[in-house]
Motif scaffolding. Structure first.
Motif, short mmCIF file in Angstrom:
data_model
loop_
_atom_site.label_atom_id
_atom_site.label_comp_id
_atom_site.label_asym_id
_atom_site.label_seq_id
_atom_site.Cartn_x
_atom_site.Cartn_y
_atom_site.Cartn_z
N ALA A 242 0.81 -1.22 0.00
CA ALA A 242 0.00 0.00 0.00
C ALA A 242 0.84 1.26 0.00
O ALA A 242 0.33 2.35 -0.32
CB ALA A 242 -0.92 -0.01 1.21
N GLU A 243 2.13 1.18 0.34
CA GLU A 243 2.97 2.37 0.34
C GLU A 243 3.10 2.95 -1.06
O GLU A 243 3.33 4.15 -1.22
CB GLU A 243 4.35 2.03 0.88
N ASN A 244 2.94 2.10 -2.08
CA ASN A 244 3.02 2.59 -3.47
C ASN A 244 1.69 3.07 -4.01
O ASN A 244 1.58 3.37 -5.20
CB ASN A 244 3.57 1.48 -4.37
N GLY A 245 0.66 3.11 -3.17
CA GLY A 245 -0.66 3.54 -3.62
C GLY A 245 -1.55 2.35 -3.92
O GLY A 245 -1.13 1.19 -3.91
N PRO A 246 -2.82 2.60 -4.21
CA PRO A 246 -3.75 1.51 -4.50
C PRO A 246 -3.41 0.79 -5.81
O PRO A 246 -2.96 1.41 -6.78
CB PRO A 246 -5.11 2.21 -4.57
N VAL A 247 -3.64 -0.49 -5.83
CA VAL A 247 -3.43 -1.32 -7.03
C VAL A 247 -4.80 -1.57 -7.66
O VAL A 247 -5.70 -2.10 -7.01
CB VAL A 247 -2.74 -2.64 -6.68
N PHE A 248 -4.95 -1.19 -8.93
CA PHE A 248 -6.23 -1.34 -9.62
C PHE A 248 -6.35 -2.76 -10.16
O PHE A 248 -5.44 -3.28 -10.81
CB PHE A 248 -6.35 -0.32 -10.76
N ILE A 249 -7.46 -3.41 -9.83
CA ILE A 249 -7.70 -4.79 -10.24
C ILE A 249 -8.27 -4.79 -11.65
O ILE A 249 -9.31 -4.16 -11.91
CB ILE A 249 -8.67 -5.48 -9.26
N SER A 250 -7.60 -5.49 -12.55
CA SER A 250 -8.05 -5.51 -13.95
C SER A 250 -8.01 -6.89 -14.58
O SER A 250 -8.58 -7.09 -15.65
CB SER A 250 -7.18 -4.55 -14.79
N SER A 251 -7.36 -7.87 -13.96
CA SER A 251 -7.25 -9.21 -14.56
C SER A 251 -8.58 -9.94 -14.40
O SER A 251 -9.11 -10.04 -13.29
CB SER A 251 -6.13 -10.01 -13.89
N LYS A 252 -9.10 -10.45 -15.50
CA LYS A 252 -10.42 -11.06 -15.51
C LYS A 252 -10.32 -12.56 -15.78
O LYS A 252 -9.47 -13.02 -16.54
CB LYS A 252 -11.29 -10.39 -16.57
N VAL A 253 -11.20 -13.31 -15.13
CA VAL A 253 -11.29 -14.76 -15.33
C VAL A 253 -12.36 -15.05 -16.37
O VAL A 253 -13.49 -14.53 -16.28
CB VAL A 253 -11.63 -15.48 -14.01
N GLU A 254 -12.03 -15.89 -17.33
CA GLU A 254 -12.99 -16.28 -18.37
C GLU A 254 -13.82 -17.46 -17.86
O GLU A 254 -13.30 -18.55 -17.62
CB GLU A 254 -12.26 -16.66 -19.66
#
Length: 885
Positions: A242-254
């Motif tokens: 979290a020190e680097n900021g929020p991580v945006f979730i984008s990987s999707k499961v088919e």
């Protein structure tokens, strides 16, 4: 091993009954269970009505260290909650009405918000997370179930439009808590602080309706379902701090190949079956597995229910890790729990229909192995309704083949090694045998005894236990909620135990054990006028013969709310062998004194149906094989040169077979083919050493399972403890290299490497210890997240004890190994894990104590072969040590 479970076509069975007896509590036993709504809390009502937030007012407090959990948390309205001791559910009404529950509440507490759900920490059962709509806090319960005055608030940082969906504990550490909201996921390490997350994941395009995680070795991967039906995943790695900021979730499961989406409802991952369960709001429920990649779901199976015309959406999945394949879920359509049992070819589905449509289900929890509730040792499903009533359903899964059976589970050799076999059925026809009342008038108190067992040695040493149990004003104390064991060891070979006297109740009747188990007998303890008293327990003749070296007494739990149990005194009564009539023992009684197994000759006395049924196997072929080998044991002549091939074949069977009767008969046949007992031991020990050393050094670690490693240790242990002199005779400077060459020549898939040319005793010690540490580090963090195909290194305490005993025997064999062995032993003692240093200390104390050998008596050749055939699979009582439960 998962190929059959994941790939075979499934058939649904709706007729199998998965529930048995039901226990009910009166209505209103819990007040204010309903969620009260006022004008200021319309948002929580709308969230609960739309199922955006799922309320569960029950929580089973359990961890991997406490399989039979004792506490149940019940959340009430306006932040109140209470703890219940489930071991006293039916104490008061067991004689009047077996279907009525009597709830005993231990303590009450409150938090500054209305509780929506509670989550217990599987790694530390005292940590419980309480979640509201926008608040969260952690309560640390006391060991006796009492609730503290203070709680630890977790600063989630939620805006007014956001809300908490769920929370779960991650196996990264004992204090790692993940809080899932509709917009983000924050992971806190509460050992650092409760306001700054260590990981911060954000979903921008949609909002989250549910989340789960997959734990593989030391990595964690989060999976979440969105309102639109998409499934996203995100690995938890050091790059995502979290020190680097929020991580945006984008990987999707088919999931669907046609890209047709349904409104998402719930998601759950089963670590034991390695299956991902998905539920959608329109009634589509499915599960599938991942192949090598984590972005595509394969082998999808759609769940159908009995009333398929009505869409059924399930959520709030609960899994029993002691019974892989069994799940409980909540039906949003019918507002009732659904039981699902998944097998390789069949899926059993059963629905629990409520008795009244007026009461609504508000809580559901699973109680594992509720033997204190029902006579059967089954799990129980606990349901809480909004009328304040509690109902407990016994789960019956005996008719369903468990997934622990072949081919999924790997039977551990240590499980068979530690399992206490029941005695001969002829010896214990009755649970409470009829004994003469004057049995104690013809015997005397025995002072040549030692008291042990890990349950009592955690608190006292051997001398303290003996002094406290044999003096007038002494006592021992134990606080295990499930009861405790005491081992009684005979240190005089000229006496035979004939009974015991136990004094209880001096401290308090409530703090006295409720029953005693001894020789498969369960003895209920009743106090007259609530006064302390002595309990006299006499042994039958077969029980006395069986306990010639040692026996164990189990004390059941007390009625004390803090689980305190006191035993005031324990006196052992004995007779001399001459008074007992030891010389007049029959053949069967003499064999019972040597082992718990039925003798070979017992099956061959009369060829009737009852004797043939005594030789039991899993199949007709195994029974036929056992009977054939038993006949050969009686007919094989003394050796000649033509028996060399038979000796070679039987030796291979003896080394590689895990079937106990087959191993027993092959051992007896080998003995008949050799001239004397010395030749028998020299031959079997030589073959065993070649097999063990060859497998240890030539089998790649990727192909070496923990169970096979433990089997090799047991083979080596039988020689190291019973016949240490054979190791010194056989293992010369070139023996280890010869073992590898001989083993590689017999198995062409394995080849001797250059390191095997310079093997020594130190190399064997290094190999044994290094493999243990590799398996120990590779084990699953907890059994909750272990797969059924690879449960990891089990029976760690017993494995450490066996390794310590082997290293101790090697000191006598080769003095040059002493510095190396001492280094490894100190590493065990300095380990932070209680599963390593504690059994190491216990084993060393047992091995270093003076040994008392009983007088030698003449035995026939048939007696020798039967007794010696078990030394490869059973502990020698002279060198026995306690390894805990």
């Amino acid at each position: 091993m998962y190929d059959q479970l994941h790939h075979l076509t499934k058939v649904f069975d709706y007729d199998e009954v998965l529930t048995g007896s039901i226990l009910r509590s009166p209505e209103g036993i819990f007040e204010n269970v309903k969620f009260s709504v006022n004008e200021e809390s319309l948002t929580p009502k709308s969230l609960l009505t739309s199922s955006s937030v799922v309320r569960n007012s029950l929580c089973s407090v359990s961890s991997i260290n406490s399989i039979q959990s004792q506490y149940l948390l019940v959340s009430l309205d306006k932040g109140k909650f209470t703890t219940i001791n489930r071991s006293f559910f039916i104490k008061s009404d067991v004689n009047t009405n077996k279907n009525k529950l009597n709830i005993v509440q231990i303590s009450n507490g409150n938090v500054p918000f209305t509780v929506i759900r509670m989550v217990s920490n599987p790694l530390c059962e005292n940590f419980v997370a309480f979640c509201g709509i926008q608040e969260c806090c952690v309560v640390v319960l006391h060991s006796n179930g009492q609730i503290p005055d203070k709680s630890l608030p977790v600063q989630v940082g939620i805006e007014s439009s956001n809300y908490i969906v769920k929370a779960f504990w991650l196996p990264l550490s004992r204090t790692t808590l993940a809080i899932v909201t509709s917009q983000f996921i924050k992971i806190f390490d509460l050992s650092i602080d409760s306001f700054s997350p260590i990981y911060y994941f954000y979903l921008e395009s949609d909002y989250i309706v549910d989340s789960t995680f997959i734990s593989a070795s030391s990595s964690i991967c989060l999976y979440l379902m969105t309102h639109s039906g998409d499934v996203f995943y995100q690995a938890v790695s050091p790059q995502c701090i979290a020190e680097n900021g929020p991580v945006f979730i984008s990987s999707k499961v088919e999931v669907f190949s046609d890209q047709s989406l349904h409104a998402g409802a719930s998601i759950y991952y089963s670590h034991s079956l390695q299956l991902l369960f998905l539920s959608y709001a329109d009634g589509v429920n499915l599960f599938g597995s991942f192949k090598e990649e984590t972005s595509k779901l394969a082998n999808i199976v759609y769940l159908t229910f009995k009333h398929s015309e009505v869409p059924v959406t399930v959520y709030e999945w609960i899994e029993s890790y002691l019974q892989p394949g069994f799940f409980c879920a909540f039906s949003r359509t019918t507002s009732s729990p659904i039981l699902i049992c998944i097998q390789t070819r069949t899926i059993y589905v059963s629905e629990i229909v409520p008795d009244s449509s007026k009461s609504q289900l508000v809580g559901m929890a699973l109680d594992v192995k509720s033997k204190h509730l029902f006579s059967e040792d089954n799990s129980a499903l606990i349901l809480l309704y909004d009328d304040g009533s509690l109902r407990v359903h016994s789960l019956i899964l005996d008719k369903i083949l468990p997934l622990q059976s072949v081919p999924f589970s790997i039977s551990s050799p240590l499980a068979d090694f530690l399992r206490k076999e029941k005695l001969n059925n002829l010896s214990f026809k009755f649970e409470h045998p009829a004994l003469p009342v004057d049995v104690f008038e013809f015997c005397s108190i025995c002072d040549d005894v030692e008291f042990g067992g890990m349950d009592v040695l955690h608190v006292y040493d051997h001398s303290q236990v003996k002094k406290r149990l044999t003096t007038e004003f002494g006592c021992i104390f134990n606080c295990k909620p499930t009861g405790f064991h005491i081992d009684i060891i005979n240190t005089n070979g000229n006496i035979v135990f004939v009974g015991i006297r136990i004094k209880l109740g001096t401290k308090s009747i409530l703090q006295s054990p409720t029953y005693i188990e001894l020789f498969n007998r369960k003895i209920q303890l009743h106090f007259v006028n609530d006064k302390p008293r002595w309990f006299d327990i006499a042994f039958t003749r077969d029980e006395s013969v069986h306990s010639i070296r040692s026996f164990q007494v189990y004390f059941g739990p007390s009625k004390d709310s803090n689980f305190h149990s006191f035993v005031d005194s324990l006196l052992v009564y004995s007779k001399t062998k001459e008074e007992f009539g030891w010389k007049d023992l029959t053949e069967s009684e003499r064999l019972i004194s040597k082992s718990n197994f039925s003798p070979i000759s017992a099956h061959l006395e009369e060829y009737n149906e009852s004797q043939i049924e005594g030789i039991k196997g899993e199949t007709e072929f195994e029974r036929l094989t056992h009977l054939s080998l038993a006949l050969l044991c009686e007919s094989t002549a003394i050796p000649n040169e033509s028996n060399s091939y038979a000796l070679e074949v039987l030796t291979d069977v003896f080394l590689s077979c895990l079937d106990k009767p087959l191993k027993q008969y092959s051992s007896a046949l080998i003995y008949n083919l050799l001239p004397n007992i010395e030749s028998y031991f020299l031959h079997t020990d030589h073959a065993t050493l070649i097999y063990v050393i060859g497998r240890l050094f030539l089998t790649p670690f990727s192909l070496l399972t923990p169970e096979f490693y433990q089997q090799l240790l047991l083979n080596l242990y039988s020689i190291a403890i019973n016949r240490t002199y054979n190791i010194s005779i056989l293992m010369d400077n070139d023996f280890l290299r010869k073992c590898c060459d001989s083993f590689a020549s017999s198995d062409h898939s394995l080849k001797t490497d250059d390191s095997a040319m310079t093997l020594s005793m130190s190399s064997l010690v290094k190999k044994i210890v290094s493999l243990f540490w590799l398996f120990f580090k590779k084990r699953p963090i907890t059994a909750y997240y272990a797969s059924i195909c690879y449960p990891g290194l089990r029976f760690i305490k017993e494995t450490v004890s066996i390794i310590t005993a082997i290293l101790y025997s090697f000191i006598v064999t080769d003095a040059q190994c002493i510095p190396l062995i001492m280094e490894y032993v100190f590493n065990f003692l300095e380990s932070e894990s209680d599963y390593i240093w504690l059994p190491c200390i216990s084993t060393l104390c047992s091995l270093l104590r003076p040994k008392y050998c009983e007088n030698m008596s003449y035995t026939t050749k048939e007696d020798d072969v039967i007794e010696n055939s078990f030394e490869h699979t059973e502990l020698n009582d002279e060198y026995s040590f306690s390894t805990g439960n």
